[in-house]
Every structure is written in C-alpha cells, then in structure tokens.
Design a protein around this motif. Structure first.
Motif, short mmCIF file in Angstrom:
data_model
loop_
_atom_site.label_atom_id
_atom_site.label_comp_id
_atom_site.label_asym_id
_atom_site.label_seq_id
_atom_site.Cartn_x
_atom_site.Cartn_y
_atom_site.Cartn_z
N LYS A 32 -47.19 -20.03 -54.26
CA LYS A 32 -46.02 -19.17 -54.25
C LYS A 32 -45.29 -19.28 -52.91
N ALA A 33 -43.95 -19.19 -52.97
CA ALA A 33 -43.14 -19.33 -51.77
C ALA A 33 -42.67 -17.95 -51.29
N TYR A 34 -42.61 -17.79 -49.98
CA TYR A 34 -42.19 -16.52 -49.38
C TYR A 34 -41.27 -16.81 -48.20
N LEU A 35 -40.47 -15.79 -47.87
CA LEU A 35 -39.64 -15.83 -46.66
C LEU A 35 -40.16 -14.74 -45.73
N GLY A 36 -40.66 -15.15 -44.56
CA GLY A 36 -41.22 -14.20 -43.61
C GLY A 36 -40.26 -13.90 -42.48
N THR A 37 -40.03 -12.63 -42.24
CA THR A 37 -39.22 -12.18 -41.11
C THR A 37 -40.04 -11.18 -40.29
N ARG A 38 -39.46 -10.74 -39.18
CA ARG A 38 -40.16 -9.76 -38.34
C ARG A 38 -40.30 -8.41 -39.04
N SER A 39 -39.52 -8.18 -40.09
CA SER A 39 -39.58 -6.90 -40.80
C SER A 39 -40.50 -6.94 -42.01
N GLY A 40 -40.87 -8.12 -42.51
CA GLY A 40 -41.77 -8.16 -43.64
C GLY A 40 -41.73 -9.48 -44.38
N LEU A 41 -42.40 -9.51 -45.56
CA LEU A 41 -42.56 -10.72 -46.36
C LEU A 41 -41.80 -10.54 -47.67
N GLU A 42 -40.99 -11.53 -48.03
CA GLU A 42 -40.18 -11.48 -49.25
C GLU A 42 -40.52 -12.69 -50.12
N GLU A 43 -40.83 -12.45 -51.39
CA GLU A 43 -41.16 -13.55 -52.29
C GLU A 43 -39.88 -14.26 -52.74
N LEU A 44 -39.92 -15.57 -52.73
CA LEU A 44 -38.76 -16.38 -53.11
C LEU A 44 -38.86 -16.77 -54.59
N PRO A 45 -37.70 -17.03 -55.22
CA PRO A 45 -37.71 -17.46 -56.63
C PRO A 45 -38.52 -18.74 -56.81
N GLU A 46 -39.13 -18.89 -57.95
CA GLU A 46 -39.97 -20.05 -58.23
C GLU A 46 -39.14 -21.33 -58.15
N GLY A 47 -39.68 -22.32 -57.51
CA GLY A 47 -39.01 -23.61 -57.36
C GLY A 47 -38.11 -23.69 -56.16
N THR A 48 -37.91 -22.59 -55.45
CA THR A 48 -37.03 -22.61 -54.27
C THR A 48 -37.64 -23.47 -53.16
N ALA A 49 -38.91 -23.26 -52.89
CA ALA A 49 -39.60 -24.03 -51.87
C ALA A 49 -40.95 -24.46 -52.43
N ARG A 50 -41.37 -25.67 -52.12
CA ARG A 50 -42.62 -26.20 -52.67
C ARG A 50 -43.20 -27.20 -51.67
N LEU A 51 -44.44 -27.57 -51.90
CA LEU A 51 -45.11 -28.54 -51.05
C LEU A 51 -44.98 -29.93 -51.66
#
Length: 537
Positions: A168-187
């Motif tokens: 699962k992909a997430y966007l991390g900021t200093r205020s917290g963790l936000e889950e990104l839509p599927e397929g937005t970021a991958r390995l």
C-alpha cells in the motif's frame, strides 16, 4: 665708488615642495569631490544597514534592529551636519572600539554565565524535539517502508511511502500519514518507487544528498505513540516512542517503567537517579562555571597545576631574556669594539625571523629521533616528550625568541645614561659591580620596568610558543585535558575545542575571565610598585 653685491639666491623650498602633495590631495578631496565621496560612503553604510536590518527583522531581533537604525541615523546626521566636526573623527574610533573590544568582552562574559557546551547548544524547544526524535526505537510491531522524498505544491518536504508487506502507498507529512489511491505509487523490479502522485514531485536522485540534514529530523506521526522515521534516502521504519512529553508539567516520562525526567534548571531533563536525557539546551547557570573552577576536583586540580606552571614560565622567560639581553648589551657597549655593528646585527636575527617559523624549526631541531640537537651533541634527551624536559625546552626557546628585544631595549637605555654619573661613581671608589647595582641598573629599570611588565603579561598568554612547540604536551599524569606544558590560555583553548567530553565554551569563557583578572591585578600592582623607580630619575 661703491660696489653692490647681489643678494644670494634663497635656498630651495624643500619643505614646501614636500608638503605640496598632501596639501593637493586634501584640496582635491574638498568641495564637490569631497561631498560626492562622503555621499558615496554614506550610501554604502546605509546599504549595509538595510541588509543587516532585513536579517535582524527575519530573526525577530528587535532590540538589535532598533540599535542598528538609531546608529545609522546618527552617523548620517553627524556626517551631513557641518557643525558636528569633532564627532566625525571620534565616530570611526568609537565604532572599532565597540566592535573589537566592548562587544567581544560582553559576549564572552555572557557565555561564561551559561552552560553553552556540547549537548547544550539548542534552545529548549529544539532540545525537546530532539529528545522526542531520539526516543523512537524499533519494536516488533513496527513496519518497514520503501521511501522516496518529494516536494508538495508549497515546496515542503513530504515522503512517498510504500509498505513492504502490503504494497500500500502512503503520503507522509509532519502532521500525519495519508493513504494514496491504489496504483498511484508502486515498487518497480529493483525496489524503487515509481508512479505519479497528485500535487507531489519526486526529488531526483542527484539532489538527495542535499536533504541529509532535513531528513535527519523528519518524523511522520502515525498515532499510538508511534512515528515513521527515514533511515537513509530510500527506507523508512515505523518506530515506537520510549518517552512521552507532558507540556503542562514540563516533564518526560519513560513509557516502559514510568521514570520521570524533570527540568533541573541547568539545561537538562534529569531523573531522580541522575540519568540525563540528551540533548540539553543552552541556559544561564549563574556562577556555576566559576564555582566549578574552585570546587570541582576534575577542574580545580588541573587549573591550579597549570596556573603554577604559567607563572613559572612567564617569570623565567622574562627574567632570563632580560638578563641575557642586558649582558650582551653591556658587553657590546664599547665604542672601540671591532665589528660592533656586525655583532649587533647577528644578535637581532632571532627577533627578525617570524616567531611561528622559528617555533616550527625548533620543534624539528628538538625531535627525539631525528632532531639536529640530539644528533650533533650525541644526546638522547626527550626534549619534547618528557614533562620536565619539555618545560625546559619551552623556556629556552622562548628566551631565544625574546632576548633580542631586551638586547635592543637595554642597548638604547644604556646609551641614555649620562657618562658623568658613571665617572663620578668611579671617582668615589665604586667597583664595577657596585656601579652596576647602584647606578646603572636602577636608571635602566626606569625605562625598562614597564616593558618587563608588558612582556610578563604577553608571556602569561603566549599561546603560540606553547601550541606550536609542544601542543601543551606531553600528556599529564592526572588524565585531564591539560597537558604537562599547557599554560592557562592553551588550557582554555583545549576546554573550548579539544576536551574529551566535547566543547565547553561556558567553562572556557569563565577561565578566560579569571586570566584577565590575574594579569590585570599583577600588572596593576607591579606598575604601582615601579613608581618608586621614578624617584631615582
């Protein structure tokens, strides 16, 4: 019949010609040209003031900003007013006095009453943030993430994260963790993050090295006393906090066993057992640094040992240099001595060579293994590596560097003593030693005593001779930062920059203030005592 003799032509006006160039220069800088130069320099000063004002305002230094504005307006008023003529000459000297004397003294005094040292450099709020970051530890439940640093629309640093277990992909900021839509970021196949995240730009690999400091203090809170912290440029770990901060009570509590760390009013959070959290913060500690010099055995014992050697070094260097210089001056003070000028020129060579160069040369000459001194004299003396011989070496090298100065001073003072006094003493039956002790030396000390005092003060703080020749070594037996040949000024330097536990600027500043009072007291007493010599003259 009368003969008229033409008057002699007046001699050429050499003085008038010699003074014409400065006069012309002053005249050229007057009038419109002088006004233009003055306006130009004032414009430079005001431009510098505007630049400094912007920096001070950005740092919220309002008191310093008010002083800057007031000083700039005063300088403009003084140099644009035709009446404030004396102030135009006083202002430059006053500015340099404040910049190079008053400000450093005030700054050094302020440091002496603080705990500024390694581990106590930050502000309290920065220290609390640092403790919270350091309290993050790995746990069995913590996850691992592939990471890619990025920038959002405002240019702020964010982290694109992909859970290595769930993908699962997430966007991390200093205020917290936000889950990104599927397929937005991958390995991809090599484990690197690829894809397109809305409103986020991934930072290219060639720019990652510049993020080292920014990533070191970056954390993404995920709730439940947990946070994600970068580990390098491509990996992040979910860590658990081992300490909890209570802003109301201003305490840290260790989550595992409930141990409480409280503000000890000395720049640290300390538990009842004495355990201390790092980092601390910079704060005022009153006379604690001065008290440590007097009461703490770890500081007091090396300080007293160094103080005794400092007095011994300064006194021996001055007295031996003066004695040798005076002896050579008396030996060469003979009008009919052949090659007198040659001898005098040769004796001044150590004084003409730069001191630091001579010290480095002597360091090589006195080397145990390949030094010229031991080789030529067929000795095996550890000149620089035995505590006693190292002190002897420092005194001898200091005498080598200083005796030409006293030779020149004594030679000039001897020539100023009236010959009638010496002759009258001989007529009265005085021998050479009596004449020297009762006539020559007292008259000589009238001129030389202030120079002896100044030379003592100089050698009391002669950093170069010690640091360049022995570096304060060899190490002492008490395992302190002070070496066997350290004097107070080199001891202060080591406390500030080379201490085993890190830099201790507060203690070093306190020692420097003690040095000032020691030298000032000795100089004042000796100057007062030397007034009795004026009665002789």
């Amino acid at each position: 019949m009368s003969t008229t003799v033409a008057p002699d032509a007046p001699p050429p006006r050499v003085a008038a010609t010699a003074w014409s160039l400065p006069s012309r220069a002053v005249a050229a800088a007057s009038g419109p040209v002088g006004l233009a130069l003055k306006l130009f320099f004032l414009a430079v000063v005001n431009a510098f003031a505007v630049w400094a004002a912007v920096l001070l305002a950005g740092e919220d230094k309002w008191a310093a900003l008010a002083v800057l504005v007031g000083a700039t307006l005063a300088i403009d008023a003084i140099y644009l007013s035709p009446r404030a003529f004396p102030l135009k000459f006083l202002i430059p000297g006053t500015v340099f006095l404040l910049a190079f004397q008053v400000v450093p003294i005030v700054y050094n005094t302020n440091i002496a009453f603080s705990n500024w040292s390694t581990g106590h450099i930050l502000t309290k709020s920065e220290a609390i943030e640092g403790i919270q970051r350091n309290s993050l530890v790995e746990s069995a439940e913590g996850g691992a993430y592939a990471m890619a640093p990025a920038r959002d629309e405002d240019g702020k640093l964010v982290l694109v994260l992909v859970d290595e277990n769930t993908s699962k992909a997430y966007l991390g900021t200093r205020s917290g963790l936000e889950e990104l839509p599927e397929g937005t970021a991958r390995l991809n196949e090599v484990g690197e993050i690829e894809g397109s995240v809305p409103d986020v730009t991934l930072i290219p690999g060639d720019q990652l090295l510049s993020l080292d400091q920014e990533l070191a203090g970056y954390t993404v809170p995920v709730g439940g006393e947990r946070a994600i912290r970068p580990e390098g440029f491509d990996t992040a770990l979910e860590l658990a906090k081992s300490l909890r901060y209570d802003p109301q009570a201003d305490t840290f509590t260790r989550i595992g066993d409930g141990v409480v760390y409280r503000d000890d009013e000395r720049g640290s959070f300390v538990a009842a057992s004495g355990a201390e959290l790092e980092p601390g913060w910079r704060t005022g500690v009153g006379f604690a640094n001065f008290s440590g010099v007097l009461n703490d055995p770890l500081v007091r014992d090396p300080f007293l040992r160094v103080l005794v050697w400092t007095f011994a070094f300064a006194i021996l260097a001055v007295l031996l240099s003066f004695a040798l210089g005076l002896f050579l001056a008396i030996a060469l003070d003979k009008p009919k001595l052949r090659f007198q000028r040659t001898y005098r020129s040769l004796l001044v060579i150590p004084y003409a060579v730069p001191g630091f160069l001579s010290l480095l040369v002597w360091q090589g000459l006195l080397n145990d293994d390949f030094g010229v001194v031991n080789s030529v004299l067929h000795l095996s003396v550890p000149w620089l590596f035995d505590p006693t011989w190292a002190k002897v070496s420092i005194v001898l090298v200091s005498v080598w560097l200083t005796f030409p100065y006293f030779f020149l001073v004594a030679m000039g003072a001897l020539q100023s003593i009236p010959g009638e006094l010496i002759e009258a003493a001989r007529v009265d039956g005085g021998g050479r030693w009596q004449i020297f002790r009762r006539v020559t030396l007292p008259l000589l000390l009238v001129a030389v005593a202030p120079l002896l005092i100044a030379s003592f003060a100089f050698n009391f703080n002669n950093f170069g001779n010690i640091y360049l020749l022995t570096g304060g070594g060899p190490p002492s037996n008490d395992q302190s930062v002070a070496g066997a040949t350290d004097i107070l000024i080199t001891y202060t330097y080591k406390i500030a920059f080379e201490s085993g536990k890190g830099q201790d600027y507060g203690l070093a500043s306190a020692v420097s203030i003690l040095i000032f009072f020691i030298v000032a007291t000795i100089s004042a007493v000796t100057f007062w005592r030397s007034k009795s010599l004026e009665n002789i003259a």
